[in-house]
Design an enzyme around this catalytic site. Sequence first.
Site, PDB file in Angstrom:
ATOM      1  N   GLU A  68      14.888 -24.656  22.589  1.00  0.00           N
ATOM      2  CA  GLU A  68      15.146 -26.009  21.491  1.00  0.00           C
ATOM      3  C   GLU A  68      16.556 -26.083  20.807  1.00  0.00           C
ATOM      4  O   GLU A  68      17.220 -24.698  20.809  1.00  0.00           O
ATOM      5  CB  GLU A  68      14.905 -25.937  19.730  1.00  0.00           C
ATOM      6  CG  GLU A  68      14.833 -24.299  18.684  1.00  0.00           C
ATOM      7  CD  GLU A  68      13.942 -24.419  17.667  1.00  0.00           C
ATOM      8  OE1 GLU A  68      13.521 -25.769  17.127  1.00  0.00           O
ATOM      9  OE2 GLU A  68      14.063 -23.520  17.023  1.00  0.00           O
ATOM     10  N   ASP A  70      11.800 -15.543  16.205  1.00  0.00           N
ATOM     11  CA  ASP A  70      12.682 -16.317  16.956  1.00  0.00           C
ATOM     12  C   ASP A  70      13.781 -14.841  17.477  1.00  0.00           C
ATOM     13  O   ASP A  70      14.382 -14.715  18.891  1.00  0.00           O
ATOM     14  CB  ASP A  70      14.088 -16.628  16.130  1.00  0.00           C
ATOM     15  CG  ASP A  70      13.789 -17.869  15.138  1.00  0.00           C
ATOM     16  OD1 ASP A  70      12.939 -18.762  16.151  1.00  0.00           O
ATOM     17  OD2 ASP A  70      14.118 -18.299  14.684  1.00  0.00           O
ATOM     18  N   LYS A  82       6.069 -25.733  47.382  1.00  0.00           N
ATOM     19  CA  LYS A  82       5.311 -25.759  45.753  1.00  0.00           C
ATOM     20  C   LYS A  82       5.326 -27.224  45.210  1.00  0.00           C
ATOM     21  O   LYS A  82       5.915 -28.095  45.614  1.00  0.00           O
ATOM     22  CB  LYS A  82       7.030 -25.136  44.529  1.00  0.00           C
ATOM     23  CG  LYS A  82       7.420 -23.568  45.036  1.00  0.00           C
ATOM     24  CD  LYS A  82       8.207 -23.231  44.054  1.00  0.00           C
ATOM     25  CE  LYS A  82       8.612 -21.795  43.550  1.00  0.00           C
ATOM     26  NZ  LYS A  82       8.040 -21.212  42.062  1.00  0.00           N
ATOM     27  N   GLU A  85       9.820 -22.162  36.461  1.00  0.00           N
ATOM     28  CA  GLU A  85      10.756 -21.615  37.605  1.00  0.00           C
ATOM     29  C   GLU A  85      12.279 -21.589  37.391  1.00  0.00           C
ATOM     30  O   GLU A  85      12.926 -21.655  37.174  1.00  0.00           O
ATOM     31  CB  GLU A  85      10.721 -23.455  38.309  1.00  0.00           C
ATOM     32  CG  GLU A  85      10.484 -22.952  39.903  1.00  0.00           C
ATOM     33  CD  GLU A  85       8.327 -22.593  39.124  1.00  0.00           C
ATOM     34  OE1 GLU A  85       8.203 -23.089  37.668  1.00  0.00           O
ATOM     35  OE2 GLU A  85       7.894 -22.539  39.976  1.00  0.00           O
ATOM     36  N   ARG A  94       0.745  -0.902  -0.344  1.00  0.00           N
ATOM     37  CA  ARG A  94      -0.224  -0.053  -0.065  1.00  0.00           C
ATOM     38  C   ARG A  94       1.110   1.396  -0.260  1.00  0.00           C
ATOM     39  O   ARG A  94       0.771   2.320  -0.073  1.00  0.00           O
ATOM     40  CB  ARG A  94      -1.096   0.169   1.070  1.00  0.00           C
ATOM     41  CG  ARG A  94      -2.165  -1.102   1.335  1.00  0.00           C
ATOM     42  CD  ARG A  94      -3.443  -0.525   1.685  1.00  0.00           C
ATOM     43  NE  ARG A  94      -4.392  -1.929   0.697  1.00  0.00           N
ATOM     44  CZ  ARG A  94      -5.351  -1.922   1.333  1.00  0.00           C
ATOM     45  NH1 ARG A  94      -5.429  -1.986   2.763  1.00  0.00           N
ATOM     46  NH2 ARG A  94      -6.136  -3.640   1.316  1.00  0.00           N
ATOM     47  N   THR A 141      10.870 -12.661  11.519  1.00  0.00           N
ATOM     48  CA  THR A 141      10.778 -14.662  11.721  1.00  0.00           C
ATOM     49  C   THR A 141      10.566 -14.386  13.946  1.00  0.00           C
ATOM     50  O   THR A 141      10.570 -13.326  14.406  1.00  0.00           O
ATOM     51  CB  THR A 141      11.847 -14.511  12.133  1.00  0.00           C
ATOM     52  OG1 THR A 141      12.508 -15.935  12.964  1.00  0.00           O
ATOM     53  CG2 THR A 141      13.607 -13.497  12.033  1.00  0.00           C
TER      54      THR A 141
HETATM   55  O1  F6P Z   1      13.431 -19.492  12.470  1.00  0.00           O
HETATM   56  C1  F6P Z   1      12.019 -19.832  12.775  1.00  0.00           C
HETATM   57  C2  F6P Z   1      12.042 -21.063  13.176  1.00  0.00           C
HETATM   58  O2  F6P Z   1      10.615 -21.450  13.473  1.00  0.00           O
HETATM   59  C3  F6P Z   1      12.827 -21.952  13.983  1.00  0.00           C
HETATM   60  O3  F6P Z   1      12.435 -21.104  15.550  1.00  0.00           O
HETATM   61  C4  F6P Z   1      13.250 -23.180  14.438  1.00  0.00           C
HETATM   62  O4  F6P Z   1      14.762 -23.746  14.583  1.00  0.00           O
HETATM   63  C5  F6P Z   1      12.835 -23.228  12.967  1.00  0.00           C
HETATM   64  O5  F6P Z   1      12.156 -22.399  12.160  1.00  0.00           O
HETATM   65  C6  F6P Z   1      12.218 -24.582  12.122  1.00  0.00           C
HETATM   66  O6  F6P Z   1      11.883 -24.378  10.917  1.00  0.00           O
HETATM   67  P1  F6P Z   1      11.233 -25.489   9.907  1.00  0.00           P
HETATM   68  O7  F6P Z   1       9.844 -24.338   9.987  1.00  0.00           O
HETATM   69  O8  F6P Z   1      11.935 -25.625   8.838  1.00  0.00           O
HETATM   70  O9  F6P Z   1      10.473 -27.326  10.844  1.00  0.00           O
END
Ligand code: F6P
Length: 326
Positions: free
Chosen positions: A226, A131, A217, A191, A29, A129
């Site tokens: 991850e 992340d 607790k 925690e 836009r 992203t």
């Molecule tokens: O970069 C975004 C993300 O979701 C990361 O957090 C994760 O490691 C990756 O992409 C997962 O990728 P895919 O969708 O290829 O499994």
Amino acid sequence: MEKQIKTIGVLTSGGDAPGMNAAVRAVVRTGLHKGFRMIGIQRGYNGLLNGECFEMNLRSVSNIISAGGTILYTARCLEFKTKEGQDRGAAKCRELGIDALVVIGGDGSYRGARELAHRGIPMIGLPGTIDNDLGGTDSTIGYDTALNTIVEAVDKLRDTASSHERLFFVEVMGHTAGYLAMNSAIATGSEAAIIPEMETEVDQLAELINHGFRKSKNSAIVIVAENPKTGGATALAERVKKEFPQYDARVTILGHIQRGGSPTAVDRILASRMGEAAIEAFLDEQRNVMIGIQNGKIVYVPFAKATMHNKGIDRNSLDLVKILSI
Ligand code: F6P
């Protein structure tokens, strides 16, 4: 001399993030408003190489501000990592009459963008992203929504954790960064947060959990970013269970649910401001930068800085997780 920019392409690349559509809408836009011809490219750099594109008008982006995912589709493109792919990408832009390109994506997308820029295509990036792992910007488009998705899920897990007096390990995404883990741990009163930026001592973690149980607790939640190197939440839970079998522990991996959903107001506003800024950046003679946000202000970040992963984790935030979950 650089060709005058009349036609601007826009694509989304890499993992999708909520707010990408709001960004596409703002780019298209604003571009039309400023008199540019706007072209949507589908499926990221793959689509560019295959010429999968279409002209966009004001109505092409109607009613998408609230939608998760990306109407342009997205992909990770292996061919674009090669010199041949990059040469072909630049040639394809010229063949399609695309004078400049806006790329919405994460760090992998910027590596491709830099290569196109080296081949004479003016490029502007938008950080899309979940992340939040790009340098030079306080936040990325999609991060706030993903954080809220995690918070909603962990609040639910807390209910069952406390009913059964259990210990939960919850794995969240983040690629190689711990922002989602750290801030969701603060927001859920978890925690502990286990992040790739810091080594984890199982003994210390178990002591922290024990300390909590000793203080009456009856449940505990550990958010684990991850981490393919360590095996993430599953491997950590195994180690803890082996050494401390008294815990009734469970693992939940939130997975791709974190990438979906309607973007929060924060992400919609961020995407709208950044999308407008991308077009303004071309008019401002900016080339080959990512749009970032610092202390509420739009800034231009060179691609090299955006991909440096040097934002650093705020130690105070990590301490906060510990102090507030006593
Ligand atoms: O970069 C975004 C993300 O979701 C990361 O957090 C994760 O490691 C990756 O992409 C997962 O990728 P895919 O969708 O290829 O499994």
